[in-house]
Write a protein that holds these residues in place. Structure first.
Motif, PDB file in Angstrom:
ATOM      1  N   HIS A  53       0.851  -1.180   0.000  1.00 36.13           N
ATOM      2  CA  HIS A  53       0.000   0.000   0.000  1.00 36.13           C
ATOM      3  C   HIS A  53       0.884   1.227   0.000  1.00 36.13           C
ATOM      4  O   HIS A  53       1.838   1.315   0.755  1.00 36.13           O
ATOM      5  CB  HIS A  53      -0.920   0.039   1.227  1.00 36.13           C
ATOM      6  N   GLY A  54       0.546   2.198  -0.839  1.00 36.08           N
ATOM      7  CA  GLY A  54       1.309   3.431  -0.947  1.00 36.08           C
ATOM      8  C   GLY A  54       1.922   3.534  -2.326  1.00 36.08           C
ATOM      9  O   GLY A  54       2.358   2.548  -2.902  1.00 36.08           O
ATOM     10  N   ASP A  55       1.906   4.717  -2.888  1.00 34.67           N
ATOM     11  CA  ASP A  55       2.479   4.948  -4.217  1.00 34.67           C
ATOM     12  C   ASP A  55       3.719   5.808  -4.076  1.00 34.67           C
ATOM     13  O   ASP A  55       3.760   6.724  -3.254  1.00 34.67           O
ATOM     14  CB  ASP A  55       1.465   5.666  -5.113  1.00 34.67           C
ATOM     15  N   TYR A  56       4.705   5.531  -4.906  1.00 36.50           N
ATOM     16  CA  TYR A  56       5.955   6.273  -4.815  1.00 36.50           C
ATOM     17  C   TYR A  56       6.646   6.326  -6.163  1.00 36.50           C
ATOM     18  O   TYR A  56       6.417   5.507  -7.037  1.00 36.50           O
ATOM     19  CB  TYR A  56       6.893   5.635  -3.793  1.00 36.50           C
ATOM     20  N   SER A  57       7.485   7.345  -6.299  1.00 35.52           N
ATOM     21  CA  SER A  57       8.353   7.470  -7.460  1.00 35.52           C
ATOM     22  C   SER A  57       9.567   8.275  -7.030  1.00 35.52           C
ATOM     23  O   SER A  57       9.572   8.869  -5.948  1.00 35.52           O
ATOM     24  CB  SER A  57       7.629   8.169  -8.619  1.00 35.52           C
ATOM     25  N   HIS A  58      10.601   8.271  -7.870  1.00 35.81           N
ATOM     26  CA  HIS A  58      11.777   9.079  -7.564  1.00 35.81           C
ATOM     27  C   HIS A  58      12.382   9.607  -8.853  1.00 35.81           C
ATOM     28  O   HIS A  58      12.154   9.051  -9.924  1.00 35.81           O
ATOM     29  CB  HIS A  58      12.821   8.274  -6.787  1.00 35.81           C
ATOM     30  N   GLU A  59      13.118  10.694  -8.727  1.00 27.94           N
ATOM     31  CA  GLU A  59      13.861  11.232  -9.866  1.00 27.94           C
ATOM     32  C   GLU A  59      15.069  11.994  -9.343  1.00 27.94           C
ATOM     33  O   GLU A  59      15.037  12.549  -8.246  1.00 27.94           O
ATOM     34  CB  GLU A  59      12.991  12.148 -10.730  1.00 27.94           C
ATOM     35  N   TRP A  60      16.132  11.977 -10.132  1.00 28.76           N
ATOM     36  CA  TRP A  60      17.305  12.803  -9.852  1.00 28.76           C
ATOM     37  C   TRP A  60      17.186  14.081 -10.647  1.00 28.76           C
ATOM     38  O   TRP A  60      16.881  14.054 -11.840  1.00 28.76           O
ATOM     39  CB  TRP A  60      18.598  12.094 -10.273  1.00 28.76           C
ATOM     40  N   GLN A  61      17.416  15.227 -10.011  1.00 21.39           N
ATOM     41  CA  GLN A  61      17.592  16.509 -10.694  1.00 21.39           C
ATOM     42  C   GLN A  61      19.004  16.953 -10.328  1.00 21.39           C
ATOM     43  O   GLN A  61      19.220  17.503  -9.251  1.00 21.39           O
ATOM     44  CB  GLN A  61      16.564  17.544 -10.230  1.00 21.39           C
ATOM     45  N   SER A  62      19.958  16.606 -11.169  1.00 23.35           N
ATOM     46  CA  SER A  62      21.377  16.832 -10.897  1.00 23.35           C
ATOM     47  C   SER A  62      21.757  16.066  -9.632  1.00 23.35           C
ATOM     48  O   SER A  62      21.701  14.841  -9.638  1.00 23.35           O
ATOM     49  CB  SER A  62      21.674  18.333 -10.809  1.00 23.35           C
ATOM     50  N   GLU A  63      22.103  16.749  -8.554  1.00 21.70           N
ATOM     51  CA  GLU A  63      22.502  16.073  -7.307  1.00 21.70           C
ATOM     52  C   GLU A  63      21.386  16.085  -6.278  1.00 21.70           C
ATOM     53  O   GLU A  63      21.631  15.889  -5.086  1.00 21.70           O
ATOM     54  CB  GLU A  63      23.771  16.723  -6.735  1.00 21.70           C
ATOM     55  N   LEU A  64      20.163  16.321  -6.721  1.00 23.29           N
ATOM     56  CA  LEU A  64      19.008  16.347  -5.834  1.00 23.29           C
ATOM     57  C   LEU A  64      18.118  15.148  -6.137  1.00 23.29           C
ATOM     58  O   LEU A  64      17.647  14.992  -7.268  1.00 23.29           O
ATOM     59  CB  LEU A  64      18.222  17.653  -6.032  1.00 23.29           C
ATOM     60  N   LEU A  65      17.920  14.301  -5.142  1.00 21.11           N
ATOM     61  CA  LEU A  65      17.037  13.147  -5.277  1.00 21.11           C
ATOM     62  C   LEU A  65      15.670  13.531  -4.726  1.00 21.11           C
ATOM     63  O   LEU A  65      15.557  13.924  -3.552  1.00 21.11           O
ATOM     64  CB  LEU A  65      17.595  11.943  -4.516  1.00 21.11           C
ATOM     65  N   ILE A  66      14.657  13.447  -5.566  1.00 20.78           N
ATOM     66  CA  ILE A  66      13.293  13.783  -5.158  1.00 20.78           C
ATOM     67  C   ILE A  66      12.488  12.499  -5.061  1.00 20.78           C
ATOM     68  O   ILE A  66      12.364  11.754  -6.038  1.00 20.78           O
ATOM     69  CB  ILE A  66      12.628  14.745  -6.156  1.00 20.78           C
ATOM     70  N   LEU A  67      11.965  12.246  -3.871  1.00 15.59           N
ATOM     71  CA  LEU A  67      11.080  11.107  -3.633  1.00 15.59           C
ATOM     72  C   LEU A  67       9.668  11.642  -3.537  1.00 15.59           C
ATOM     73  O   LEU A  67       9.421  12.600  -2.803  1.00 15.59           O
ATOM     74  CB  LEU A  67      11.427  10.420  -2.311  1.00 15.59           C
ATOM     75  N   ARG A  68       8.760  11.049  -4.266  1.00 23.82           N
ATOM     76  CA  ARG A  68       7.358  11.458  -4.178  1.00 23.82           C
ATOM     77  C   ARG A  68       6.582  10.296  -3.573  1.00 23.82           C
ATOM     78  O   ARG A  68       6.561   9.199  -4.132  1.00 23.82           O
ATOM     79  CB  ARG A  68       6.836  11.846  -5.554  1.00 23.82           C
ATOM     80  N   LEU A  69       5.978  10.562  -2.411  1.00 23.44           N
ATOM     81  CA  LEU A  69       5.274   9.535  -1.646  1.00 23.44           C
ATOM     82  C   LEU A  69       3.812   9.935  -1.500  1.00 23.44           C
ATOM     83  O   LEU A  69       3.523  11.064  -1.090  1.00 23.44           O
ATOM     84  CB  LEU A  69       5.909   9.375  -0.264  1.00 23.44           C
ATOM     85  N   HIS A  70       2.909   9.006  -1.820  1.00 18.20           N
ATOM     86  CA  HIS A  70       1.484   9.310  -1.800  1.00 18.20           C
ATOM     87  C   HIS A  70       0.715   8.185  -1.133  1.00 18.20           C
ATOM     88  O   HIS A  70       0.970   7.015  -1.397  1.00 18.20           O
ATOM     89  CB  HIS A  70       0.946   9.490  -3.225  1.00 18.20           C
ATOM     90  N   GLY A  71      -0.214   8.552  -0.268  1.00 13.79           N
ATOM     91  CA  GLY A  71      -1.118   7.579   0.320  1.00 13.79           C
ATOM     92  C   GLY A  71      -0.616   6.997   1.627  1.00 13.79           C
ATOM     93  O   GLY A  71       0.326   7.487   2.236  1.00 13.79           O
ATOM     94  N   ALA A  72      -1.284   5.952   2.052  1.00 13.80           N
ATOM     95  CA  ALA A  72      -0.963   5.281   3.310  1.00 13.80           C
ATOM     96  C   ALA A  72      -0.037   4.101   3.017  1.00 13.80           C
ATOM     97  O   ALA A  72      -0.391   3.201   2.258  1.00 13.80           O
ATOM     98  CB  ALA A  72      -2.241   4.798   3.985  1.00 13.80           C
ATOM     99  N   PHE A  73       1.146   4.129   3.623  1.00 12.79           N
ATOM    100  CA  PHE A  73       2.143   3.094   3.375  1.00 12.79           C
ATOM    101  C   PHE A  73       2.067   1.998   4.409  1.00 12.79           C
ATOM    102  O   PHE A  73       1.865   2.255   5.596  1.00 12.79           O
ATOM    103  CB  PHE A  73       3.556   3.695   3.406  1.00 12.79           C
ATOM    104  N   ASN A  74       2.271   0.767   3.941  1.00 13.38           N
ATOM    105  CA  ASN A  74       2.468  -0.327   4.870  1.00 13.38           C
ATOM    106  C   ASN A  74       3.934  -0.760   4.781  1.00 13.38           C
ATOM    107  O   ASN A  74       4.700  -0.262   3.957  1.00 13.38           O
ATOM    108  CB  ASN A  74       1.501  -1.481   4.600  1.00 13.38           C
ATOM    109  N   GLU A  75       4.327  -1.670   5.659  1.00 12.14           N
ATOM    110  CA  GLU A  75       5.734  -2.095   5.720  1.00 12.14           C
ATOM    111  C   GLU A  75       6.211  -2.728   4.421  1.00 12.14           C
ATOM    112  O   GLU A  75       7.346  -2.498   3.995  1.00 12.14           O
ATOM    113  CB  GLU A  75       5.930  -3.066   6.882  1.00 12.14           C
ATOM    114  N   ALA A  76       5.365  -3.506   3.766  1.00 14.24           N
ATOM    115  CA  ALA A  76       5.768  -4.170   2.520  1.00 14.24           C
ATOM    116  C   ALA A  76       6.158  -3.134   1.470  1.00 14.24           C
ATOM    117  O   ALA A  76       7.194  -3.253   0.815  1.00 14.24           O
ATOM    118  CB  ALA A  76       4.642  -5.064   2.006  1.00 14.24           C
TER     119      ALA A  76
END
Length: 142
Positions: free
Chosen positions: A6-29
């Motif tokens: 459960h939970g949606d995520y993505s990531h991207e590098w912008q040069s030396e900046l790592l952007i994590l996008r986290l959405h929703g309710a996350f479970n451990e898995a």
């Protein structure tokens, strides 16, 4: 049978900046899968740019939540990032629960950290932290 993620995520590098996008309710898995794959992405980047400093933005939506164990895994990821070349971290668009959990944790880290209302504000601040780190590391010491 393993638990469903459960939970949606993505990531991207912008040069030396790592952007994590986290959405929703996350479970451990979901959070474990995300951070295992992310560790590989970060390690590959650090290996390809061995002397580069990098920064981390967690860009959230207002519904982003997790169990105490899930939040513990996220806290561990910030410590791991600090130990692997991250010089600054920020969270944008955090709800009150996330702020309550992460304000004291951020204060315990040895890197610059902050919270922002928008992703744009956080990106600007993190890019300034990277610029400051590059300037200070390129200055010769006497």
């Amino acid at each position: 049978m393993g638990s469903r993620q459960h939970g949606d995520y993505s990531h991207e590098w912008q040069s030396e900046l790592l952007i994590l996008r986290l959405h929703g309710a996350f479970n451990e898995a979901a959070i474990n899968t995300f951070f295992l794959s992310l560790a590989g992405v970060i390690q590959a980047h650090v290996k390809a740019h061995p002397n580069a400093k990098w920064a981390l933005l967690s860009s959230l939506d207002q519904d982003m939540l997790g169990t105490p164990k899930t939040l513990g895994i996220i806290k561990f990821a910030y410590r791991w990032s600090q130990e692997n070349g991250c010089i600054a971290a920020a969270i944008s668009n955090a709800n009150a629960v996330v702020k309550h959990v992460f304000v004291p944790h951020f204060e315990s880290l040895d890197i610059n950290t902050s919270f922002f209302d928008t992703e744009i504000q956080a990106i600007d601040w993190l890019n300034q932290q990277l610029k400051n780190a590059a300037t200070s590391s390129s200055t010769p010491t006497i």
